[in-house]
Design a protein around this motif. Sequence first.
Motif, PDB file in Angstrom:
ATOM      1  N   PRO A 150      41.172  27.680  43.728  1.00 56.32           N
ATOM      2  CA  PRO A 150      40.514  29.076  43.721  1.00 56.32           C
ATOM      3  C   PRO A 150      41.260  30.139  44.136  1.00 56.32           C
ATOM      4  O   PRO A 150      41.496  30.190  45.462  1.00 56.32           O
ATOM      5  CB  PRO A 150      38.963  28.915  44.123  1.00 56.32           C
ATOM      6  CG  PRO A 150      39.027  27.452  44.173  1.00 56.32           C
ATOM      7  CD  PRO A 150      40.202  26.935  44.459  1.00 56.32           C
ATOM      8  N   ILE A 151      41.545  31.334  43.662  1.00 59.27           N
ATOM      9  CA  ILE A 151      42.181  32.439  44.013  1.00 59.27           C
ATOM     10  C   ILE A 151      41.308  33.646  43.715  1.00 59.27           C
ATOM     11  O   ILE A 151      41.526  34.207  43.151  1.00 59.27           O
ATOM     12  CB  ILE A 151      43.629  32.635  43.619  1.00 59.27           C
ATOM     13  CG1 ILE A 151      44.469  31.358  43.968  1.00 59.27           C
ATOM     14  CG2 ILE A 151      44.114  33.920  44.528  1.00 59.27           C
ATOM     15  CD1 ILE A 151      44.912  31.335  45.367  1.00 59.27           C
ATOM     16  N   LYS A 152      40.428  33.846  44.651  1.00 55.26           N
ATOM     17  CA  LYS A 152      39.475  34.734  44.288  1.00 55.26           C
ATOM     18  C   LYS A 152      39.781  36.201  44.856  1.00 55.26           C
ATOM     19  O   LYS A 152      39.018  37.379  44.716  1.00 55.26           O
ATOM     20  CB  LYS A 152      37.849  34.416  44.911  1.00 55.26           C
ATOM     21  CG  LYS A 152      37.388  33.249  44.138  1.00 55.26           C
ATOM     22  CD  LYS A 152      35.958  32.866  44.459  1.00 55.26           C
ATOM     23  CE  LYS A 152      35.476  31.765  43.513  1.00 55.26           C
ATOM     24  NZ  LYS A 152      34.161  31.284  43.914  1.00 55.26           N
ATOM     25  N   SER A 153      40.661  36.211  46.103  1.00 56.26           N
ATOM     26  CA  SER A 153      40.499  37.625  46.753  1.00 56.26           C
ATOM     27  C   SER A 153      42.182  37.560  47.451  1.00 56.26           C
ATOM     28  O   SER A 153      42.942  36.484  47.358  1.00 56.26           O
ATOM     29  CB  SER A 153      39.808  37.705  47.923  1.00 56.26           C
ATOM     30  OG  SER A 153      40.150  36.624  49.112  1.00 56.26           O
ATOM     31  N   ARG A 154      42.508  38.611  47.762  1.00 57.17           N
ATOM     32  CA  ARG A 154      44.001  38.729  48.513  1.00 57.17           C
ATOM     33  C   ARG A 154      43.846  37.730  49.714  1.00 57.17           C
ATOM     34  O   ARG A 154      45.092  37.133  50.049  1.00 57.17           O
ATOM     35  CB  ARG A 154      44.213  40.121  48.880  1.00 57.17           C
ATOM     36  CG  ARG A 154      44.475  41.219  47.711  1.00 57.17           C
ATOM     37  CD  ARG A 154      44.530  42.436  48.041  1.00 57.17           C
ATOM     38  NE  ARG A 154      45.483  42.742  49.004  1.00 57.17           N
ATOM     39  CZ  ARG A 154      45.847  43.802  49.607  1.00 57.17           C
ATOM     40  NH1 ARG A 154      45.268  44.810  49.049  1.00 57.17           N
ATOM     41  NH2 ARG A 154      46.980  44.187  50.509  1.00 57.17           N
ATOM     42  N   GLU A 155      42.927  37.310  50.408  1.00 50.04           N
ATOM     43  CA  GLU A 155      42.926  36.578  51.419  1.00 50.04           C
ATOM     44  C   GLU A 155      43.245  35.367  51.243  1.00 50.04           C
ATOM     45  O   GLU A 155      44.020  34.349  51.744  1.00 50.04           O
ATOM     46  CB  GLU A 155      41.439  36.771  52.029  1.00 50.04           C
ATOM     47  CG  GLU A 155      41.450  36.093  53.658  1.00 50.04           C
ATOM     48  CD  GLU A 155      42.514  36.807  54.706  1.00 50.04           C
ATOM     49  OE1 GLU A 155      43.117  36.211  55.240  1.00 50.04           O
ATOM     50  OE2 GLU A 155      42.636  38.243  54.263  1.00 50.04           O
ATOM     51  N   ASP A 156      42.616  34.631  49.990  1.00 51.18           N
ATOM     52  CA  ASP A 156      43.018  33.250  49.289  1.00 51.18           C
ATOM     53  C   ASP A 156      44.320  33.236  49.285  1.00 51.18           C
ATOM     54  O   ASP A 156      45.011  32.238  49.224  1.00 51.18           O
ATOM     55  CB  ASP A 156      42.089  33.089  48.237  1.00 51.18           C
ATOM     56  CG  ASP A 156      40.640  32.933  48.577  1.00 51.18           C
ATOM     57  OD1 ASP A 156      40.358  32.985  49.595  1.00 51.18           O
ATOM     58  OD2 ASP A 156      39.665  33.195  47.508  1.00 51.18           O
ATOM     59  N   ILE A 284      38.306  30.342  34.359  1.00 42.83           N
ATOM     60  CA  ILE A 284      38.851  31.717  34.334  1.00 42.83           C
ATOM     61  C   ILE A 284      37.867  32.629  35.097  1.00 42.83           C
ATOM     62  O   ILE A 284      36.769  33.118  34.431  1.00 42.83           O
ATOM     63  CB  ILE A 284      39.253  32.129  32.867  1.00 42.83           C
ATOM     64  CG1 ILE A 284      40.033  31.205  32.165  1.00 42.83           C
ATOM     65  CG2 ILE A 284      39.680  33.464  32.937  1.00 42.83           C
ATOM     66  CD1 ILE A 284      40.348  31.573  30.580  1.00 42.83           C
ATOM     67  N   ASP A 285      38.371  32.869  36.109  1.00 44.19           N
ATOM     68  CA  ASP A 285      37.320  33.612  36.948  1.00 44.19           C
ATOM     69  C   ASP A 285      37.649  35.300  37.177  1.00 44.19           C
ATOM     70  O   ASP A 285      38.400  35.437  37.712  1.00 44.19           O
ATOM     71  CB  ASP A 285      37.332  32.998  38.624  1.00 44.19           C
ATOM     72  CG  ASP A 285      37.228  31.601  38.440  1.00 44.19           C
ATOM     73  OD1 ASP A 285      36.530  31.080  37.895  1.00 44.19           O
ATOM     74  OD2 ASP A 285      38.177  30.688  39.156  1.00 44.19           O
ATOM     75  N   PRO A 286      36.422  36.008  36.844  1.00 40.12           N
ATOM     76  CA  PRO A 286      36.630  37.600  36.959  1.00 40.12           C
ATOM     77  C   PRO A 286      36.358  37.777  38.465  1.00 40.12           C
ATOM     78  O   PRO A 286      35.541  37.223  39.101  1.00 40.12           O
ATOM     79  CB  PRO A 286      35.659  38.153  36.240  1.00 40.12           C
ATOM     80  CG  PRO A 286      34.505  36.836  36.167  1.00 40.12           C
ATOM     81  CD  PRO A 286      35.381  35.556  36.075  1.00 40.12           C
ATOM     82  N   PRO A 287      37.302  38.716  38.956  1.00 37.98           N
ATOM     83  CA  PRO A 287      37.237  39.263  40.335  1.00 37.98           C
ATOM     84  C   PRO A 287      35.830  40.091  40.722  1.00 37.98           C
ATOM     85  O   PRO A 287      35.438  40.527  39.649  1.00 37.98           O
ATOM     86  CB  PRO A 287      38.361  40.019  40.699  1.00 37.98           C
ATOM     87  CG  PRO A 287      38.808  40.396  39.518  1.00 37.98           C
ATOM     88  CD  PRO A 287      38.215  39.470  38.456  1.00 37.98           C
ATOM     89  N   SER A 288      35.551  40.081  41.864  1.00 34.22           N
ATOM     90  CA  SER A 288      34.291  40.948  42.089  1.00 34.22           C
ATOM     91  C   SER A 288      34.895  42.265  42.248  1.00 34.22           C
ATOM     92  O   SER A 288      36.144  42.597  42.030  1.00 34.22           O
ATOM     93  CB  SER A 288      33.686  40.723  43.678  1.00 34.22           C
ATOM     94  OG  SER A 288      34.705  40.871  44.436  1.00 34.22           O
TER      95      SER A 288
END
Length: 332
Positions: A150-156, A284-288
């Motif tokens: 999972p890559i949900k954020s820039r931190e990931d 397919i994950d939409p970002p917050s």
Amino acid sequence: MKLYQTLLACALASCAALADAATLKIATIAPDGTAWMREMRAAGDAIKTATEGRVEIKFYPGGVMGDDATVLRKMKIGQLQGGAFTGGEASILTKDAQVYSLPFAFRNFDEIAKARARLDPLLKQSFAKAGYELLGISGGGFAYLMSTKPIKSREDLKSAKVWVPQGDKIAEMAFSAAGVSPIPLPLADVYTSLQTGLIDTAANTLSGALAFQWHTKIKHIVDLPLSFVVGTVVVDKKPFDALSEADRKAVEAAFAASFARLEDINRKDNDSAREALKAQGIAIDPPSEADRKSWEALGAEVYQKALKSELSPEMGQALGEVLATLRGGAAK
């Protein structure tokens, strides 16, 4: 005797016609049988018919002529006259080829259509200044971040092993700005590198993930358009300019028609690919909303850097005006 003279005259005329025929040899990494190659071959057939055999296009698909750097070397020595490249690959010829690679610059196809109406003619001029003729440009669709995790954020993203196309300076700039040391590789090496673990994250169109079999390795896709992928076909201007004006127009018209059809095919293929990837169990994950704004802030940072070093002043100014129009007065 008269019959012999007639046959001899016909034979000489045929030989003269063959001598005058021009063959443009064009290489591409695209596999044979793909929509890209079907439309390229359709353009070749149309050109041969329209020029009555004076111009023929010979294609070398599937990377048989090597990667983009090898193809360019072969173009310089005349072994090839042209090649098909993505924006990052074509940046070796002119840095303006990267204009659509800017991360998070364009949000949907409506924005891309407005931008291309202004920027495509400038891109053609940029190639011409570098000594190449841009025969066609086709939108492949939006690229998305794809990963084995999972890559949900820039931190990931900071802990990911991220691929960038070899020579794509803007992609390198974007990931470096995100705190990532990207791994540049030729497109043809991505599948194997995902398989071996050399990389675990890459970006491509949804249909591209299927075409290159990446879907068998990735597990997650960030549902936010990263950049717009274009395919270009360019040839050395010297052999192209040696054609008659009528034949040059026939070549351009055939590629324009085929690439217009390809645009429609790519849109439909990407829509179908989304459902196919979901069916394969890929998330397919939409970002917050907060993460979306963070990604777009990264795009704004890269945009400012690219204006200074990665785009010509003419292209940079035009892009700024386009984005200002799209954003209601603010370029980014």
